[in-house]
Design a protein around this motif. Structure first.
Motif, mmCIF file in Angstrom:
data_model
loop_
_atom_site.group_PDB
_atom_site.id
_atom_site.type_symbol
_atom_site.label_atom_id
_atom_site.label_comp_id
_atom_site.label_asym_id
_atom_site.label_seq_id
_atom_site.Cartn_x
_atom_site.Cartn_y
_atom_site.Cartn_z
ATOM 1 N N ALA A 63 0.820 -1.216 0.000
ATOM 2 C CA ALA A 63 0.000 0.000 0.000
ATOM 3 C C ALA A 63 0.852 1.265 0.000
ATOM 4 O O ALA A 63 0.628 2.184 0.776
ATOM 5 C CB ALA A 63 -0.985 -0.007 1.163
ATOM 6 N N GLY A 64 1.841 1.293 -0.864
ATOM 7 C CA GLY A 64 2.675 2.483 -0.980
ATOM 8 C C GLY A 64 3.553 2.746 0.226
ATOM 9 O O GLY A 64 4.000 3.864 0.444
ATOM 10 N N GLY A 65 3.802 1.731 1.027
ATOM 11 C CA GLY A 65 4.671 1.878 2.190
ATOM 12 C C GLY A 65 3.942 2.127 3.490
ATOM 13 O O GLY A 65 4.552 2.188 4.542
ATOM 14 N N THR A 66 2.613 2.252 3.453
ATOM 15 C CA THR A 66 1.871 2.513 4.683
ATOM 16 C C THR A 66 1.566 1.233 5.460
ATOM 17 O O THR A 66 1.137 1.293 6.603
ATOM 18 C CB THR A 66 0.544 3.245 4.400
ATOM 19 O OG1 THR A 66 -0.253 2.438 3.545
ATOM 20 C CG2 THR A 66 0.797 4.594 3.759
ATOM 21 N N ILE A 67 1.801 0.077 4.849
ATOM 22 C CA ILE A 67 1.611 -1.211 5.516
ATOM 23 C C ILE A 67 2.903 -1.996 5.397
ATOM 24 O O ILE A 67 3.537 -2.011 4.347
ATOM 25 C CB ILE A 67 0.452 -2.016 4.886
ATOM 26 C CG1 ILE A 67 -0.874 -1.277 5.064
ATOM 27 C CG2 ILE A 67 0.373 -3.421 5.490
ATOM 28 C CD1 ILE A 67 -2.054 -1.941 4.384
ATOM 29 N N LYS A 76 0.453 -1.054 10.326
ATOM 30 C CA LYS A 76 -0.210 -0.119 9.425
ATOM 31 C C LYS A 76 -0.006 1.291 9.963
ATOM 32 O O LYS A 76 -0.111 1.522 11.162
ATOM 33 C CB LYS A 76 -1.721 -0.373 9.349
ATOM 34 C CG LYS A 76 -2.098 -1.689 8.755
ATOM 35 C CD LYS A 76 -3.617 -1.824 8.712
ATOM 36 C CE LYS A 76 -4.029 -3.157 8.151
ATOM 37 N NZ LYS A 76 -5.494 -3.275 8.109
ATOM 38 N N LEU A 77 0.264 2.226 9.062
ATOM 39 C CA LEU A 77 0.363 3.632 9.431
ATOM 40 C C LEU A 77 -0.774 4.375 8.767
ATOM 41 O O LEU A 77 -0.943 4.308 7.554
ATOM 42 C CB LEU A 77 1.695 4.226 8.957
ATOM 43 C CG LEU A 77 2.956 3.606 9.524
ATOM 44 C CD1 LEU A 77 4.183 4.293 8.948
ATOM 45 C CD2 LEU A 77 2.968 3.685 11.035
ATOM 46 N N TYR A 78 -1.556 5.062 9.554
ATOM 47 C CA TYR A 78 -2.641 5.886 9.029
ATOM 48 C C TYR A 78 -2.214 7.333 9.141
ATOM 49 O O TYR A 78 -1.783 7.770 10.194
ATOM 50 C CB TYR A 78 -3.916 5.659 9.844
ATOM 51 C CG TYR A 78 -4.480 4.275 9.715
ATOM 52 C CD1 TYR A 78 -4.269 3.330 10.718
ATOM 53 C CD2 TYR A 78 -5.197 3.899 8.595
ATOM 54 C CE1 TYR A 78 -4.782 2.062 10.599
ATOM 55 C CE2 TYR A 78 -5.719 2.628 8.480
ATOM 56 C CZ TYR A 78 -5.509 1.710 9.476
ATOM 57 O OH TYR A 78 -6.010 0.442 9.364
ATOM 58 N N THR A 79 -2.335 8.073 8.057
ATOM 59 C CA THR A 79 -1.926 9.474 8.065
ATOM 60 C C THR A 79 -3.035 10.345 7.498
ATOM 61 O O THR A 79 -3.928 9.864 6.809
ATOM 62 C CB THR A 79 -0.653 9.676 7.224
ATOM 63 O OG1 THR A 79 -0.924 9.314 5.873
ATOM 64 C CG2 THR A 79 0.507 8.843 7.742
ATOM 65 N N GLY A 80 -2.965 11.617 7.811
ATOM 66 C CA GLY A 80 -3.891 12.569 7.228
ATOM 67 C C GLY A 80 -5.089 12.867 8.098
ATOM 68 O O GLY A 80 -5.246 12.329 9.188
ATOM 69 N N PRO A 81 -5.966 13.726 7.600
ATOM 70 C CA PRO A 81 -7.087 14.218 8.397
ATOM 71 C C PRO A 81 -8.121 13.145 8.774
ATOM 72 O O PRO A 81 -8.803 13.276 9.773
ATOM 73 C CB PRO A 81 -7.716 15.290 7.513
ATOM 74 C CG PRO A 81 -7.235 15.017 6.142
ATOM 75 C CD PRO A 81 -5.906 14.341 6.280
ATOM 76 N N ASP A 82 -8.233 12.071 8.009
ATOM 77 C CA ASP A 82 -9.212 11.021 8.313
ATOM 78 C C ASP A 82 -8.575 9.790 8.936
ATOM 79 O O ASP A 82 -9.184 8.727 8.994
ATOM 80 C CB ASP A 82 -9.964 10.616 7.041
ATOM 81 C CG ASP A 82 -10.783 11.758 6.463
ATOM 82 O OD1 ASP A 82 -11.298 12.572 7.261
ATOM 83 O OD2 ASP A 82 -10.899 11.839 5.229
#
Length: 110
Positions: A63-67, A76-82
């Motif tokens: 997932a583009g490096g987010t997992i 898992k890394l969650y980023t951003g406003p949501d």
């Protein structure tokens, strides 16, 4: 990355790996989000320490490096406003939304 942050991340991984849970990271801007790669925060030794078992594979990015998948463990890394909403959705999907969480300074802060 400072030793204190790395140490905090390793401590948080024990819980995250056991629950196949996730970390919520709120970067200050979109440029910072593109720099953080989940597999830069975890390795086979981390999984071995947290679970007591060798995952038999090296970390694999998704997932583009987010997992980052490491055998049966996943970070898992969650980023951003949501990101908080996405984290809660994941917890519900794994039926972990009623399990108490332990806040870690610098992670998941809103």
């Amino acid at each position: 990355m400072s030793a204190k942050i790395r140490s905090t991340i390793r401590a948080a991984l024990a819980l995250a790996l056991c629950l196949t849970a996730a970390a919520v990271v709120e970067p200050p801007d979109a440029a910072a989000a593109s720099v953080v790669q989940a597999c830069s925060l975890i390795n086979r030794d981390d999984v071995r320490q947290a679970t007591g078992a060798d995952p038999f594979v090296d970390p694999e990015s998704a997932a583009g490096g987010t997992i980052c998948n490491v055998g049966t463990g996943e970070l898992k890394l969650y980023t951003g406003p949501d990101s908080w909403q996405a984290w809660e959705t994941t917890r519900k999907a794994f039926k972990q939304d009623k399990v108490p969480t332990t806040p870690v300074t610098g992670f998941g802060e809103r």
